[in-house]
Design an enzyme around this catalytic site. Structure first.
Site, PDB file in Angstrom:
ATOM      1  N   ASP A  76      -0.807  48.564-111.647  1.00  0.00           N
ATOM      2  CA  ASP A  76      -0.380  49.023-110.504  1.00  0.00           C
ATOM      3  C   ASP A  76       0.548  50.100-110.756  1.00  0.00           C
ATOM      4  OD1 ASP A  76       0.281  46.937-107.700  1.00  0.00           O
ATOM      5  OD2 ASP A  76       1.373  48.784-108.025  1.00  0.00           O
ATOM      6  N   THR A 135      -5.229  48.105 -97.877  1.00  0.00           N
ATOM      7  CA  THR A 135      -5.823  48.929 -96.897  1.00  0.00           C
ATOM      8  C   THR A 135      -5.084  48.765 -95.424  1.00  0.00           C
ATOM      9  OG1 THR A 135      -7.593  47.243 -96.596  1.00  0.00           O
ATOM     10  CG2 THR A 135      -8.267  48.992 -98.020  1.00  0.00           C
ATOM     11  N   GLU A 180     -12.689  38.913-100.560  1.00  0.00           N
ATOM     12  CA  GLU A 180     -11.627  37.731-100.859  1.00  0.00           C
ATOM     13  C   GLU A 180     -11.103  37.093 -99.642  1.00  0.00           C
ATOM     14  OE1 GLU A 180     -10.093  36.858-103.893  1.00  0.00           O
ATOM     15  OE2 GLU A 180      -9.889  35.268-102.397  1.00  0.00           O
ATOM     16  N   PHE A 181     -11.117  35.734 -99.488  1.00  0.00           N
ATOM     17  CA  PHE A 181     -10.856  35.094 -98.545  1.00  0.00           C
ATOM     18  C   PHE A 181      -9.595  34.239 -98.432  1.00  0.00           C
ATOM     19  CE2 PHE A 181     -15.642  35.341 -98.941  1.00  0.00           C
ATOM     20  CZ  PHE A 181     -15.838  36.086 -97.792  1.00  0.00           C
ATOM     21  N   GLU A 186      -2.523  33.687 -97.381  1.00  0.00           N
ATOM     22  CA  GLU A 186      -1.049  33.730 -98.206  1.00  0.00           C
ATOM     23  C   GLU A 186      -0.643  32.287 -97.744  1.00  0.00           C
ATOM     24  OE1 GLU A 186       1.459  36.950 -96.818  1.00  0.00           O
ATOM     25  OE2 GLU A 186      -0.120  38.459 -97.063  1.00  0.00           O
ATOM     26  N   LEU A 229      -6.358  26.716 -84.079  1.00  0.00           N
ATOM     27  CA  LEU A 229      -6.652  26.579 -82.646  1.00  0.00           C
ATOM     28  C   LEU A 229      -5.020  26.080 -82.261  1.00  0.00           C
ATOM     29  CD1 LEU A 229      -9.049  26.564 -80.763  1.00  0.00           C
ATOM     30  CD2 LEU A 229      -9.204  24.339 -81.170  1.00  0.00           C
ATOM     31  N   CYS A 272      -2.941  41.212 -92.404  1.00  0.00           N
ATOM     32  CA  CYS A 272      -4.660  41.287 -92.359  1.00  0.00           C
ATOM     33  C   CYS A 272      -5.175  41.213 -90.992  1.00  0.00           C
ATOM     34  CB  CYS A 272      -4.993  39.992 -93.230  1.00  0.00           C
ATOM     35  SG  CYS A 272      -4.599  40.017 -94.860  1.00  0.00           S
ATOM     36  N   LYS A 280       4.067  33.544 -91.090  1.00  0.00           N
ATOM     37  CA  LYS A 280       3.514  32.136 -90.990  1.00  0.00           C
ATOM     38  C   LYS A 280       4.272  31.591 -92.069  1.00  0.00           C
ATOM     39  CE  LYS A 280      -0.244  32.190 -94.087  1.00  0.00           C
ATOM     40  NZ  LYS A 280      -1.389  31.791 -94.471  1.00  0.00           N
TER      41      LYS A 280
HETATM   42  C1  UGA Z   1      -6.021  35.923 -93.149  1.00  0.00           C
HETATM   43  C2  UGA Z   1      -7.513  35.065 -93.177  1.00  0.00           C
HETATM   44  O1  UGA Z   1      -7.005  33.522 -92.794  1.00  0.00           O
HETATM   45  C3  UGA Z   1      -7.842  34.889 -94.863  1.00  0.00           C
HETATM   46  O2  UGA Z   1      -9.114  34.109 -94.781  1.00  0.00           O
HETATM   47  C4  UGA Z   1      -8.134  36.308 -95.190  1.00  0.00           C
HETATM   48  O3  UGA Z   1      -8.634  36.202 -96.755  1.00  0.00           O
HETATM   49  C5  UGA Z   1      -6.701  37.047 -95.188  1.00  0.00           C
HETATM   50  O4  UGA Z   1      -6.418  37.211 -93.733  1.00  0.00           O
HETATM   51  C6  UGA Z   1      -7.183  38.396 -95.729  1.00  0.00           C
HETATM   52  O5  UGA Z   1      -7.571  39.312 -94.959  1.00  0.00           O
HETATM   53  O6  UGA Z   1      -6.393  38.803 -96.865  1.00  0.00           O
HETATM   54  P1  UGA Z   1      -3.357  35.363 -93.812  1.00  0.00           P
HETATM   55  O7  UGA Z   1      -3.028  36.684 -93.180  1.00  0.00           O
HETATM   56  O8  UGA Z   1      -2.921  35.091 -95.068  1.00  0.00           O
HETATM   57  O9  UGA Z   1      -5.111  35.019 -93.988  1.00  0.00           O
HETATM   58  O10 UGA Z   1      -3.039  34.195 -92.865  1.00  0.00           O
HETATM   59  P2  UGA Z   1      -3.588  33.330 -91.927  1.00  0.00           P
HETATM   60  O11 UGA Z   1      -3.462  31.793 -92.022  1.00  0.00           O
HETATM   61  O12 UGA Z   1      -4.773  33.748 -91.423  1.00  0.00           O
HETATM   62  O13 UGA Z   1      -2.764  33.395 -90.492  1.00  0.00           O
HETATM   63  C7  UGA Z   1      -2.841  34.566 -89.841  1.00  0.00           C
HETATM   64  C8  UGA Z   1      -1.564  34.502 -88.626  1.00  0.00           C
HETATM   65  O14 UGA Z   1      -2.476  33.658 -87.710  1.00  0.00           O
HETATM   66  C9  UGA Z   1      -0.435  33.894 -88.661  1.00  0.00           C
HETATM   67  O15 UGA Z   1       0.639  34.700 -88.114  1.00  0.00           O
HETATM   68  C10 UGA Z   1      -0.381  32.543 -88.163  1.00  0.00           C
HETATM   69  O16 UGA Z   1       0.812  32.000 -87.745  1.00  0.00           O
HETATM   70  C11 UGA Z   1      -1.593  32.633 -86.996  1.00  0.00           C
HETATM   71  N1  UGA Z   1      -2.240  31.571 -86.528  1.00  0.00           N
HETATM   72  C12 UGA Z   1      -3.123  30.871 -87.307  1.00  0.00           C
HETATM   73  C13 UGA Z   1      -1.855  31.074 -85.244  1.00  0.00           C
HETATM   74  O17 UGA Z   1      -1.062  31.649 -84.417  1.00  0.00           O
HETATM   75  N2  UGA Z   1      -2.490  29.910 -84.881  1.00  0.00           N
HETATM   76  C14 UGA Z   1      -3.550  29.267 -85.754  1.00  0.00           C
HETATM   77  O18 UGA Z   1      -3.869  28.182 -85.110  1.00  0.00           O
HETATM   78  C15 UGA Z   1      -3.651  29.719 -87.081  1.00  0.00           C
END
Ligand code: UGA
Length: 441
Positions: free
Chosen positions: A30, A86, A152-153, A156, A254, A264, A327
């Protein structure tokens, strides 16, 4: 296998530690020396459940080391994972590719024969081909440096589990050699039965952006249904529960509420749509603009609903905000809906005091104008409204009978739909929630 992980943010630090934990010899790279010093001392520079233990273990075992030198990285690694961010470009919807390009410029001239450069960052489709061409130009004569893409999937808050026990691995390769190298990297996961998909680089890039676009669409779909429920008197939580039992729909992603944020989903759907316009398939992704707009409206609807609960004005009101992270399970406040709502309310004249179990320092750095409290009860002291904006489990355990004695007026808006509103109501609270009809005290 000797590998480097370049970029030690949420993605890179977790990937580096987990690769070291399954037995690889890993060098994390880094430009941020302070971050590397923390990591090298076995300390995570951010909150991520389970990472601290793995980091301490792999640093102590010698499987994980750190460096700022791309030259050292090139000399060390058989495989180089690109994990730099990115982010969204300032003033544009497109992704900012400068950090990943800078890595390639610094790394490629030092690459040795037979190494493999593997992109993990989320990128606009076509990036791997462009970077491969640039690496061919810059690499020393005779070096057979190839590029593969391995999206990567991880999410956090569950990043360690997602990396060690992923629900699938996708590798985009252009040769059997690259396929064999990545097969060896992921032997542990393949032997554990993880679905392992080998494809071309373009498809691998598209898998990632389309997965995030789908998730964002699912959240915005349910938030659109929340708007419909508000207009008609329905209840979006029951609606989501009912449709989610259909296995073709499913319950996950949902949860209606204040909408999605973070580093992301918001920037990825914009970058995907921007790339579509650039390459002439913008029409196919036009729906993502609606997804984005529904999501932004969820923040605005939260502010409007809060104002309505306060009798139409914020001026002179004290508002307690529960949650600052984008979150629960994370201290990340990038594009946090909770902080966007808190700041908007404060700008409209309210005094806003924010609590978060992990993200307080990051929130304070991003929004120094807001007031902060280390305990939820402190945030609620004298409040005319309590706003629930991040779904931390500890907020579900709050005792409404105790909190009622702390606030000025027992008024609660649940913008995550995870609190037991009947329970709060029986303790004298006037409660509201997004996508549900008001429940009178
Ligand atoms: C997201 C994707 O879920 C991962 O699969 C992906 O690898 C990652 O982006 C990435 O591109 O690096 P992340 O951003 O860590 O992961 O968080 P999520 O769990 O996806 O939540 C995203 C947002 O959606 C949060 O603000 C969460 O509160 C919100 N959310 C999620 C809702 O409002 N409702 C839901 O039912 C689920």
């Amino acid at each position: 296998m000797r590998m480097t992980v370049i970029g030690t943010g949420y993605l890179g630090a977790v990937h580096a530690a987990c690769m070291a934990d399954i037995g690889h010899d890993v060098l994390g790279v880094d430009v941020d020396e302070a971050k590397l010093a923390a990591l090298a001392a076995g300390r995570t520079p951010f909150y991520e459940p389970g990472l601290q233990e793995i980091l301490a273990r792999t640093v102590a075992s010698g499987n994980l080391r750190f460096s700022t030198s791309l030259e050292e990285a090139a000399a060390f690694g058989e495989v180089h994972f690109l994990c730099v961010g990115t982010p969204q470009q300032p003033g544009s919807a497109a992704a900012d590719m400068r950090p990943i390009e800078a890595v390639v410029e610094g790394l490629a001239p030092h690459l040795h024969e037979d190494c493999l450069v593997v992109g993990k960052s989320t990128v606009p489709v076509g990036t791997s081909e462009r970077l491969a061409a640039r690496i061919r130009e810059l690499a020393p004569v005779g070096a057979r440096a190839e590029v593969a893409w391995n999206p990567e999937f991880l999410s956090e808050s569950t990043a360690v589990e997602d990396t060690l026990r992923p629900d699938r691995i996708v590798v985009g390769v252009e040769s059997h050699r690259a396929e064999a190298i990545l097969g060896a990297v992921y032997t542990t996961m393949r032997e554990a039965g993880t679905p392992y998909l080998v494809t071309d680089r373009t498809t691998a890039e598209l898998v990632k952006v389309s997965a995030n676009a789908f998730l964002a669409t699912k959240v915005s779909f349910v938030n659109a249904m929340a708007e419909v429920c508000e207009a008609t008197g329905g209840d979006v939580t029951t609606l989501a529960k009912a449709i989610g039992y259909d296995p073709r729909i499913g319950h996950r992603f949902l949860a209606a509420g204040v909408g999605f944020g973070g580093g992301c989903l918001p920037k990825d759907i914009r970058a995907f749509a921007a790339r579509g316009e650039e390459l002439g398939f913008g029409e196919s992704l036009r729906f993502l603009r609606d997804v984005d707009e529904i999501n932004m409206r969820a923040r605005q609807r939260t502010v409007d609903r809060a104002r309505a609960m306060l009798g139409g004005r914020f001026l002179g009101c004290r508002v307690a905000v529960l949650g600052a992270a984008f979150k629960s399970g994370s201290d990340d406040v990038r594009d946090s809906p909770a902080l966007a709502v808190a700041a908007s309310i404060q700008l409209q004249g309210a005094h806003v005091r924010v609590h978060d179990p992990e993200a307080l320092e990051n929130a304070r750095a991003a929004f120094p104008c807001l007031d902060y409290a280390r305990e939820p009860e402190k945030a609620c002291e004298g409040a005319h409204l309590v706003l629930h904006l991040t779904d931390w489990a500890e907020y579900r355990d709050l005792n409404p009978a105790e909190l009622v004695t702390v606030v000025d007026t027992p008024r609660l808006l649940d913008a995550r739909n995870t609190l037991d509103l009947e329970h709060w109501r029986t303790h004298g609270w006037d409660v509201g929630a997004l996508g549900r009809r008001p429940i009178a005290a």
